[in-house]
Scaffold this motif. Structure first.
Motif, PDB file in Angstrom:
ATOM      1  N   PRO A   1      -1.428   8.526  12.792  1.00 35.13           N
ATOM      2  CA  PRO A   1      -0.849   8.637  11.442  1.00 35.13           C
ATOM      3  C   PRO A   1      -1.182   7.431  10.552  1.00 35.13           C
ATOM      4  O   PRO A   1      -1.520   7.603   9.375  1.00 35.13           O
ATOM      5  CB  PRO A   1       0.654   8.740  11.720  1.00 35.13           C
ATOM      6  N   LEU A   2      -1.112   6.227  11.129  1.00 33.21           N
ATOM      7  CA  LEU A   2      -1.448   5.036  10.344  1.00 33.21           C
ATOM      8  C   LEU A   2      -2.929   5.031   9.974  1.00 33.21           C
ATOM      9  O   LEU A   2      -3.295   4.686   8.841  1.00 33.21           O
ATOM     10  CB  LEU A   2      -1.091   3.774  11.129  1.00 33.21           C
ATOM     11  N   MET A   3      -3.779   5.401  10.917  1.00 37.03           N
ATOM     12  CA  MET A   3      -5.216   5.461  10.624  1.00 37.03           C
ATOM     13  C   MET A   3      -5.485   6.481   9.510  1.00 37.03           C
ATOM     14  O   MET A   3      -6.392   6.284   8.687  1.00 37.03           O
ATOM     15  CB  MET A   3      -5.989   5.831  11.885  1.00 37.03           C
ATOM     16  N   GLU A   4      -4.701   7.551   9.472  1.00 36.62           N
ATOM     17  CA  GLU A   4      -4.842   8.521   8.386  1.00 36.62           C
ATOM     18  C   GLU A   4      -4.428   7.909   7.056  1.00 36.62           C
ATOM     19  O   GLU A   4      -5.081   8.142   6.024  1.00 36.62           O
ATOM     20  CB  GLU A   4      -4.018   9.771   8.682  1.00 36.62           C
ATOM     21  N   TRP A   5      -3.339   7.144   7.056  1.00 36.15           N
ATOM     22  CA  TRP A   5      -2.920   6.500   5.805  1.00 36.15           C
ATOM     23  C   TRP A   5      -4.066   5.665   5.235  1.00 36.15           C
ATOM     24  O   TRP A   5      -4.314   5.665   4.024  1.00 36.15           O
ATOM     25  CB  TRP A   5      -1.722   5.591   6.026  1.00 36.15           C
ATOM     26  N   LEU A   6      -4.737   4.924   6.114  1.00 37.34           N
ATOM     27  CA  LEU A   6      -5.798   4.022   5.662  1.00 37.34           C
ATOM     28  C   LEU A   6      -6.993   4.782   5.091  1.00 37.34           C
ATOM     29  O   LEU A   6      -7.805   4.204   4.371  1.00 37.34           O
ATOM     30  CB  LEU A   6      -6.258   3.129   6.816  1.00 37.34           C
ATOM     31  N   ARG A   7      -7.096   6.068   5.411  1.00 31.90           N
ATOM     32  CA  ARG A   7      -8.224   6.880   4.951  1.00 31.90           C
ATOM     33  C   ARG A   7      -7.842   7.876   3.871  1.00 31.90           C
ATOM     34  O   ARG A   7      -8.687   8.665   3.433  1.00 31.90           O
ATOM     35  CB  ARG A   7      -8.849   7.613   6.151  1.00 31.90           C
TER      36      ARG A   7
ATOM     37  N   TYR B   1       0.859  -1.189   0.000  1.00 33.41           N
ATOM     38  CA  TYR B   1       0.000   0.000   0.000  1.00 33.41           C
ATOM     39  C   TYR B   1       0.882   1.221   0.000  1.00 33.41           C
ATOM     40  O   TYR B   1       1.898   1.267   0.703  1.00 33.41           O
ATOM     41  CB  TYR B   1      -0.840  -0.048   1.271  1.00 33.41           C
ATOM     42  N   ALA B   2       0.506   2.226  -0.790  1.00 30.76           N
ATOM     43  CA  ALA B   2       1.236   3.500  -0.801  1.00 30.76           C
ATOM     44  C   ALA B   2       0.251   4.623  -1.055  1.00 30.76           C
ATOM     45  O   ALA B   2      -0.559   4.560  -1.993  1.00 30.76           O
ATOM     46  CB  ALA B   2       2.319   3.495  -1.879  1.00 30.76           C
ATOM     47  N   VAL B   3       0.320   5.659  -0.208  1.00 29.25           N
ATOM     48  CA  VAL B   3      -0.650   6.754  -0.286  1.00 29.25           C
ATOM     49  C   VAL B   3       0.041   8.094  -0.078  1.00 29.25           C
ATOM     50  O   VAL B   3       1.189   8.165   0.360  1.00 29.25           O
ATOM     51  CB  VAL B   3      -1.750   6.610   0.786  1.00 29.25           C
ATOM     52  N   GLU B   4      -0.697   9.149  -0.354  1.00 31.55           N
ATOM     53  CA  GLU B   4      -0.280  10.502  -0.009  1.00 31.55           C
ATOM     54  C   GLU B   4      -0.720  10.792   1.425  1.00 31.55           C
ATOM     55  O   GLU B   4      -1.827  10.437   1.834  1.00 31.55           O
ATOM     56  CB  GLU B   4      -0.924  11.508  -0.967  1.00 31.55           C
ATOM     57  N   SER B   5       0.161  11.432   2.205  1.00 34.28           N
ATOM     58  CA  SER B   5      -0.174  11.652   3.612  1.00 34.28           C
ATOM     59  C   SER B   5      -0.071  13.107   4.048  1.00 34.28           C
ATOM     60  O   SER B   5      -0.393  13.432   5.185  1.00 34.28           O
ATOM     61  CB  SER B   5       0.750  10.816   4.509  1.00 34.28           C
ATOM     62  N   GLY B   6       0.382  13.995   3.192  1.00 35.55           N
ATOM     63  CA  GLY B   6       0.625  15.370   3.605  1.00 35.55           C
ATOM     64  C   GLY B   6      -0.485  16.313   3.215  1.00 35.55           C
ATOM     65  O   GLY B   6      -1.670  15.953   3.182  1.00 35.55           O
ATOM     66  N   SER B   7      -0.116  17.543   2.885  1.00 37.13           N
ATOM     67  CA  SER B   7      -1.106  18.591   2.628  1.00 37.13           C
ATOM     68  C   SER B   7      -2.005  18.254   1.440  1.00 37.13           C
ATOM     69  O   SER B   7      -3.156  18.696   1.386  1.00 37.13           O
ATOM     70  CB  SER B   7      -0.403  19.930   2.391  1.00 37.13           C
ATOM     71  N   ARG B   8      -1.506  17.455   0.510  1.00 37.39           N
ATOM     72  CA  ARG B   8      -2.356  17.061  -0.617  1.00 37.39           C
ATOM     73  C   ARG B   8      -3.503  16.179  -0.144  1.00 37.39           C
ATOM     74  O   ARG B   8      -4.643  16.316  -0.608  1.00 37.39           O
ATOM     75  CB  ARG B   8      -1.523  16.335  -1.680  1.00 37.39           C
ATOM     76  N   ALA B   9      -3.212  15.264   0.777  1.00 37.61           N
ATOM     77  CA  ALA B   9      -4.262  14.408   1.322  1.00 37.61           C
ATOM     78  C   ALA B   9      -5.202  15.189   2.231  1.00 37.61           C
ATOM     79  O   ALA B   9      -6.378  14.848   2.365  1.00 37.61           O
ATOM     80  CB  ALA B   9      -3.637  13.249   2.099  1.00 37.61           C
ATOM     81  N   TRP B  10      -4.677  16.248   2.860  1.00 39.18           N
ATOM     82  CA  TRP B  10      -5.487  17.052   3.786  1.00 39.18           C
ATOM     83  C   TRP B  10      -6.342  18.092   3.076  1.00 39.18           C
ATOM     84  O   TRP B  10      -7.131  18.779   3.720  1.00 39.18           O
ATOM     85  CB  TRP B  10      -4.577  17.734   4.801  1.00 39.18           C
ATOM     86  N   GLY B  11      -6.162  18.242   1.774  1.00 37.98           N
ATOM     87  CA  GLY B  11      -7.029  19.126   1.008  1.00 37.98           C
ATOM     88  C   GLY B  11      -6.587  20.565   0.934  1.00 37.98           C
ATOM     89  O   GLY B  11      -7.370  21.435   0.554  1.00 37.98           O
ATOM     90  N   PHE B  12      -5.299  20.825   1.250  1.00 40.39           N
ATOM     91  CA  PHE B  12      -4.833  22.209   1.107  1.00 40.39           C
ATOM     92  C   PHE B  12      -3.403  22.284   0.579  1.00 40.39           C
ATOM     93  O   PHE B  12      -2.545  22.950   1.153  1.00 40.39           O
ATOM     94  CB  PHE B  12      -4.957  22.996   2.418  1.00 40.39           C
TER      95      PHE B  12
ATOM     96  N   SER C   1       3.916  22.611  -2.720  1.00 37.14           N
ATOM     97  CA  SER C   1       3.854  21.455  -1.827  1.00 37.14           C
ATOM     98  C   SER C   1       4.594  20.262  -2.420  1.00 37.14           C
ATOM     99  O   SER C   1       4.480  19.978  -3.623  1.00 37.14           O
ATOM    100  CB  SER C   1       2.401  21.069  -1.555  1.00 37.14           C
ATOM    101  N   ASP C   2       5.341  19.555  -1.552  1.00 37.27           N
ATOM    102  CA  ASP C   2       5.977  18.332  -2.017  1.00 37.27           C
ATOM    103  C   ASP C   2       4.997  17.170  -1.900  1.00 37.27           C
ATOM    104  O   ASP C   2       3.843  17.341  -1.488  1.00 37.27           O
ATOM    105  CB  ASP C   2       7.265  18.058  -1.242  1.00 37.27           C
ATOM    106  N   TYR C   3       5.443  15.989  -2.270  1.00 43.30           N
ATOM    107  CA  TYR C   3       4.623  14.783  -2.197  1.00 43.30           C
ATOM    108  C   TYR C   3       5.117  13.949  -1.018  1.00 43.30           C
ATOM    109  O   TYR C   3       6.283  13.545  -0.980  1.00 43.30           O
ATOM    110  CB  TYR C   3       4.725  13.986  -3.498  1.00 43.30           C
TER     111      TYR C   3
END
Length: 264
Positions: free
Chosen positions: A96-102, A22-33, A38-40
């Motif tokens: 943080p992990l729960m955020e990755w899953l969402r 599994y690989a996801v975005e976890s920073g400001s891109r995932a947070w909607g701002f 912004s980096d990835y």
């Protein structure tokens, strides 16, 4: 950029002889701002081969690292957690992990492990633990960055996001969505406070996140009051969750069998 990220993940699998689940975005891109600069922030979960676990030194001890981190560059930050590390943190409802899953920005997913973790996440969710995490984040950022003006726009957002996440847990008794705009629309009433936060958010997205703002008194008053109130609320919560270790042990064993296609 997704192609670059996928190539980096494929190289990690080859260089470290692992499988990424599994690989996801976890920073400001995932947070909607995200801003224009912004980096990835890519976060992933991976698993080693069976024989790497069947040794007298468990994963994470000595030279057997349970984290893979690629060197940072200006645009890409890639970090991964080994599966047993991830499952032990999952057992504790690690935010943080729960955020990755969402995360709504999924770069890669393989095998059934992550779907099973997502199915379990509502049961594993520990409101007390998650409230502590978000309140500590908000309190530390508030103390360091917002007590005196002028204040960076980014620092305001970095206190508002965890406070709103904590308010969501208080209101719904569930893990909050990642998207800051969704939290903002649901949790703040119409009025001066909401208008000021919307203004900050627009400036953040336009790329002004490192610009300084005079202290915004209505936001500071809201943050100060809610940090105190939510800490008092958190102290009243006492949730006794079952031990999910047997289920997570079996999930780990099943993953090894599924990924490496052999009986264990």
């Amino acid at each position: 950029m997704k192609e670059t990220i996928l190539k980096s993940l494929a190289k990690i699998e080859e260089d470290f002889d692992v499988k990424i689940l599994y690989a996801v975005e976890s920073g400001s891109r995932a947070w909607g701002f995200p801003s224009k600069d912004s980096d990835y922030d890519v976060r992933f979960i991976y698993v080693h081969k069976k024989e790497d676990y069947l040794t007298i030194d468990q994963m994470g001890i000595g030279k057997k690292r349970d984290v893979i981190e690629l060197p940072l560059n200006d645009l890409l930050d890639i970090t991964g957690w080994e599966l047993t590390k991830a499952l032990k943190l999952f057992r504790k409802s690690n935010p943080p992990l729960m955020e990755w899953l969402r995360s709504q920005i999924v770069y890669y997913q393989a095998f059934s492990t992550i779907d099973q973790m997502k199915d379990l996440s509502k049961q594993v969710f520990a409101p007390h633990s998650c409230l502590h995490h978000y309140l500590n984040m908000a309190s530390n950022n508030f103390r360091k960055c917002l007590q005196e003006g002028p204040i960076k726009i980014k620092n305001y957002i970095n206190v508002l996001r965890p406070i709103l996440a904590a308010k969501w847990i208080e209101k719904y008794n569930e893990f909050p969505p990642l998207e800051f705009p969704k939290l903002l629309e649901d949790l703040l009433p119409e009025g001066e406070l909401k208008r000021e936060v919307h203004t900050l958010l627009k400036k953040k997205i336009s790329g002004d996140e490192l610009d300084y703002e005079p202290k915004i008194e209505v936001i500071n008053q809201f943050l100060n009051a809610d940090i105190v109130r939510l800490k008092e609320y958190t102290s009243t919560i006492n949730v006794d969750l079952p031990d999910f270790t047997p289920q997570l042990d079996q999930l780990f064993r099943n993953t090894l069998e599924e990924v490496w296609n052999e009986r264990i």
